[in-house]
Design a protein around this motif. Structure first.
Motif, mmCIF file in Angstrom:
data_model
loop_
_atom_site.group_PDB
_atom_site.id
_atom_site.type_symbol
_atom_site.label_atom_id
_atom_site.label_comp_id
_atom_site.label_asym_id
_atom_site.label_seq_id
_atom_site.Cartn_x
_atom_site.Cartn_y
_atom_site.Cartn_z
ATOM 1 N N CYS A 173 0.852 -1.186 0.000
ATOM 2 C CA CYS A 173 0.000 0.000 0.000
ATOM 3 C C CYS A 173 0.897 1.248 0.000
ATOM 4 C CB CYS A 173 -0.969 -0.029 1.179
ATOM 5 S SG CYS A 173 -0.241 0.417 2.758
ATOM 6 N N GLN A 175 1.401 3.347 2.279
ATOM 7 C CA GLN A 175 2.145 3.514 3.530
ATOM 8 C C GLN A 175 3.285 2.493 3.669
ATOM 9 O OE1 GLN A 175 -0.387 5.300 6.118
ATOM 10 N NE2 GLN A 175 1.304 6.075 7.328
ATOM 11 N N CYS A 176 3.187 1.367 2.947
ATOM 12 C CA CYS A 176 4.339 0.449 2.877
ATOM 13 C C CYS A 176 5.502 1.156 2.172
ATOM 14 C CB CYS A 176 3.995 -0.801 2.065
ATOM 15 S SG CYS A 176 2.860 -1.961 2.810
ATOM 16 N N CYS A 243 3.779 -2.490 8.438
ATOM 17 C CA CYS A 243 2.987 -1.357 7.919
ATOM 18 C C CYS A 243 1.796 -1.113 8.848
ATOM 19 C CB CYS A 243 2.490 -1.662 6.507
ATOM 20 S SG CYS A 243 1.373 -0.402 5.856
ATOM 21 N N CYS A 246 -1.551 -1.985 6.361
ATOM 22 C CA CYS A 246 -1.841 -3.323 5.816
ATOM 23 C C CYS A 246 -0.918 -4.403 6.377
ATOM 24 C CB CYS A 246 -1.784 -3.301 4.289
ATOM 25 S SG CYS A 246 -0.111 -3.288 3.625
HETATM 26 ZN ZN LIG Z 1 0.897 -1.208 3.730
#
Ligand SMILES: [Zn+2]
Length: 255
Positions: A173, A175-176, A243, A246
Motif C-alpha cells: 500500500c 504507507q508500505c 505497515c 496493511c
Molecule cells: Zn501497507
C-alpha cells in the motif's frame, strides 16, 4: 437488457477501443458498470477524469473543493477562463458532460478528509488518488485497504512524477512505500501542466486495466519518471510486515 449492456450509440462511440482484442465488448461493459473515484480533479485528476469519461466509465465520483483561480489554468484542464471565481466542481461536471453525456457524475465540493473518506470510498469500485498532500493520500490509502478497493496513486513535482497501483492485501500500500509523511512535500510547488497530464493519462490507463483485467498493473512496482531527462525507472516495492495500514505484524507491546 441488463444494466451493463451497450446501446448501439455506445458501440459506435467506443468502437475503436473495442477493437483491442483483450478489451472487446466485454471489457467495454465492465467499464460501463464501473464507478471510479478521482480525488482532487486538478492538474493530474482533470486528465484522469477526462480520459475515463472518454473511455466510457459508467460513474465518476469526483471530490475537489474551491473556486477556479487564474493560477489553476496552466494545468487543470477541466477549468475554463470564464469560470474563474466560480466553483471548480461546476466547471468539471460541465466539461465532462460536454464530452460524454452518458456517464453519471457525482460531484462533491469537498477535499478528502478523515471525516468524509469512508463515505466517498464506499461509493466507488476503484480510486485514482491525485491529491497533492500526504495526509489526504494516507487517509485515502487507509480507507481503500479497509474497504478492499484498488487504489492508483499518481503524484508529480516539477518535471518528475511517480505512479503505483495498490491492490489491497496483495501488493504494497502507499504507507508500505512511504511510511512517513515526507517532510519536504509542500502544498504549492512548481508544476508544468504536461507533466501532470502525463501521469494523469497513466493513471487512467491503470484504472482501465484493473477494471477490465487487461495487461499487468503497476502493483508491487513504483514507476518514477524524470521527464526533464526522459528517464523512467521501475522500482520493485514490497509489503512491510510492520505497515500500520496493511501489515500483518502486530505492533510491539508498549510497557
Ligand atoms: Zn501497507
Amino acid at each position: 437488457m441488463t444494466e451493463a449492456d451497450l446501446t448501439d450509440e455506445e458501440r459506435a462511440i467506443y468502437e475503436w477501443q473495442m477493437w483491442m482484442p483483450d478489451l472487446g465488448e466485454e471489457g467495454q461493459r465492465k467499464l460501463k458498470s464501473a464507478s471510479v473515484m478521482v480525488s482532487r480533479v486538478g492538474g493530474v485528476g482533470s486528465v484522469v477524469a477526462y480520459e475515463l469519461a472518454a473511455a466510457g466509465i459508467g460513474k465518476l465520483v469526483l471530490a475537489h473543493a474551491g473556486n477556479v483561480k487564474p493560477s489553476d489554468l496552466n494545468r487543470q484542464l477541466l477549468m475554463t477562463h470564464e469560470w474563474i471565481g466560480k466553483p471548480r466542481m461546476e466547471s468539471i461536471q460541465r466539461r465532462l458532460h460536454d464530452l460524454n453525456p452518458r456517464i453519471e457524475i457525482v460531484g462533491v465540493e469537498e477535499n478528502v478528509s478523515e471525516e468524509n473518506v469512508a463515505q466517498l470510498v464506499s461509493q466507488c469500485d476503484l480510486i485514482v488518488d491525485c491529491a497533492p498532500l500526504f495526509p489526504e493520500r494516507f487517509a485515502m490509502n487507509r480507507q481503500a485497504v479497509l474497504q478492499n478497493k484498488p487504489l492508483i496513486e499518481c503524484a508529480m513535482y516539477e518535471m518528475e512524477a511517480h505512479i503505483t497501483t495498490v491492490i489491497p492485501h496483495q501488493s504494497p500500500c502507499l504507507q508500505c512505500i512511504f511510511p512517513e509523511d515526507p517532510p519536504t512535500w509542500k502544498r504549492e510547488f512548481p508544476v508544468l501542466g504536461a507533466i501532470a497530464g502525463t501521469v494523469g493519462c497513466m493513471g487512467a490507463v491503470e484504472a482501465v486495466k484493473v477494471i477490465t483485467g487487461i495487461g499487468d498493473p503497476l502493483s508491487g512496482r513504483l514507476l518514477r519518471m524524470d521527464l526533464r531527462k526522459m528517464s523512467f525507472q521501475m522500482m520493485k516495492v514490497s509489503r512491510r510486515a510492520d505497515c500500520t495500514v496493511c501489515g500483518t505484524q502486530k505492533p510491539a507491546h508498549q510497557p
